[in-house]
Scaffold this active site. Sequence first.
Site, mmCIF file in Angstrom:
data_model
loop_
_atom_site.group_PDB
_atom_site.id
_atom_site.type_symbol
_atom_site.label_atom_id
_atom_site.label_comp_id
_atom_site.label_asym_id
_atom_site.label_seq_id
_atom_site.Cartn_x
_atom_site.Cartn_y
_atom_site.Cartn_z
ATOM 1 N N LYS A 24 13.328 8.278 12.249
ATOM 2 C CA LYS A 24 13.582 8.635 10.999
ATOM 3 C C LYS A 24 14.905 9.278 11.001
ATOM 4 O O LYS A 24 15.547 9.425 9.947
ATOM 5 C CB LYS A 24 12.319 9.621 10.451
ATOM 6 C CG LYS A 24 10.899 8.777 10.327
ATOM 7 C CD LYS A 24 10.936 7.447 9.365
ATOM 8 C CE LYS A 24 9.771 6.926 9.055
ATOM 9 N NZ LYS A 24 10.124 5.747 8.018
ATOM 10 N N SER B 159 0.833 -1.193 0.049
ATOM 11 C CA SER B 159 0.105 -0.007 -0.051
ATOM 12 C C SER B 159 1.019 1.431 -0.054
ATOM 13 O O SER B 159 2.010 1.099 0.178
ATOM 14 C CB SER B 159 -1.114 -0.030 1.338
ATOM 15 O OG SER B 159 -0.102 0.012 2.400
ATOM 16 N N LEU C 110 2.977 4.330 -0.294
ATOM 17 C CA LEU C 110 4.363 4.880 -1.013
ATOM 18 C C LEU C 110 5.074 3.633 -1.744
ATOM 19 O O LEU C 110 5.605 3.691 -2.738
ATOM 20 C CB LEU C 110 5.514 5.597 -0.202
ATOM 21 C CG LEU C 110 4.950 6.553 0.618
ATOM 22 C CD1 LEU C 110 6.199 7.206 1.616
ATOM 23 C CD2 LEU C 110 4.298 7.955 -0.230
ATOM 24 N N ASP D 179 5.624 -7.018 2.036
ATOM 25 C CA ASP D 179 4.751 -6.599 2.867
ATOM 26 C C ASP D 179 4.489 -7.591 4.065
ATOM 27 O O ASP D 179 4.574 -8.758 3.776
ATOM 28 C CB ASP D 179 3.281 -6.048 2.398
ATOM 29 C CG ASP D 179 2.589 -4.998 2.883
ATOM 30 O OD1 ASP D 179 2.878 -3.959 2.614
ATOM 31 O OD2 ASP D 179 2.156 -5.294 3.923
ATOM 32 N N SER E 210 11.623 10.873 6.979
ATOM 33 C CA SER E 210 10.395 11.761 7.229
ATOM 34 C C SER E 210 10.823 12.996 7.581
ATOM 35 O O SER E 210 12.028 13.329 8.125
ATOM 36 C CB SER E 210 9.474 11.217 8.246
ATOM 37 O OG SER E 210 8.371 12.027 8.629
ATOM 38 N N CYS F 201 10.175 0.921 2.515
ATOM 39 C CA CYS F 201 9.030 1.606 2.552
ATOM 40 C C CYS F 201 8.234 1.407 4.014
ATOM 41 O O CYS F 201 7.276 1.982 4.263
ATOM 42 C CB CYS F 201 8.068 1.755 1.404
ATOM 43 S SG CYS F 201 8.660 2.797 -0.033
ATOM 44 N N TYR G 269 8.862 8.396 16.582
ATOM 45 C CA TYR G 269 8.862 8.289 15.107
ATOM 46 C C TYR G 269 10.039 9.325 14.611
ATOM 47 O O TYR G 269 10.807 8.835 13.729
ATOM 48 C CB TYR G 269 7.729 8.982 14.914
ATOM 49 C CG TYR G 269 7.385 8.843 13.227
ATOM 50 C CD1 TYR G 269 7.164 7.568 12.460
ATOM 51 C CD2 TYR G 269 7.272 10.107 12.565
ATOM 52 C CE1 TYR G 269 7.150 7.713 11.078
ATOM 53 C CE2 TYR G 269 7.226 10.197 11.102
ATOM 54 C CZ TYR G 269 6.918 8.996 10.518
ATOM 55 O OH TYR G 269 6.635 8.957 9.015
ATOM 56 N N THR H 78 -1.501 8.876 1.919
ATOM 57 C CA THR H 78 -1.366 7.522 2.337
ATOM 58 C C THR H 78 -2.741 7.052 2.877
ATOM 59 O O THR H 78 -3.585 7.942 3.491
ATOM 60 C CB THR H 78 -0.050 7.339 2.818
ATOM 61 O OG1 THR H 78 -0.309 7.785 4.108
ATOM 62 C CG2 THR H 78 1.055 7.645 2.187
#
Length: 254
Positions: free
Chosen positions: A164, A15, A17, A36, A147, A85, A160, A195
């Site tokens: 990143k 799904s 990106l 995935d 990110s 991703c 997060y 997304t």
Amino acid sequence: MNLSGNVALITGAGSGLGAATARHFAAEGAKVAVLDMNLDAAQAVAQDIGGHAIAADVSDAAAVDQALDAATKALGQAPRVAVNCAGVAMGARMVSRDGEPSFDVFEKTLRVNLFGTYNVMTHAAKRMMTLDADAGGERGVIINTASVAWQDGQMGQTAYAASKGAIAAMSLPAARELARAGIRVMAIAPGLFKTPMMEALPEEVTEKITADIQFPTRLGDPQEYALMAAQIVANSYLNGTTIRLDGAVRLPPK
């Protein structure tokens, strides 16, 4: 490096990106391994593009090793391109309103986003090293997903942003280490993209978010991430850095 005729492994490709990148790479002639956690989602994308679906937890090093073996066997060659991703975006304050720490969120976020990226990067690089170099001496390209939270982390994004930021920080030392083997390492730092996570938000929330995007004043299209990934593969002088892909957005504190 040309995508056409080469094998590309893309994680989180069921799904968002990752799926957009898998579709774009396949359209450019690449043989794509669609990895995935959700096998059904991976199979749906793989069926559309003539790729090969693999289910694996990127945070599990042994599972990643097996997935790379499966991709190599199914597609006839080790991947020359790997795009990371896969990731999670779990939000939590360091200390909750009840006074509880959130180390569990921090640990899981880093395990998937950072350790998962490192697992795929190292296992892909190991196999790329065995391939013949092209006319320019290149054997492979690894593209990781950071990110804008790497630099603009908001409240509740400590875990997060840390994951990143570490991905962005790995670009240069990894590129330096793999240079002798003719393998490039880059990272893309997406801003606010359309997304599944963003599409689930109420319209008024989306409007508030996009108001901070300078131009174009909209969410990014996953196809634009895929195009950037393809351009990195094609441009052999891109190496060891992180590119912000964000419409000039700078995230506010909250």
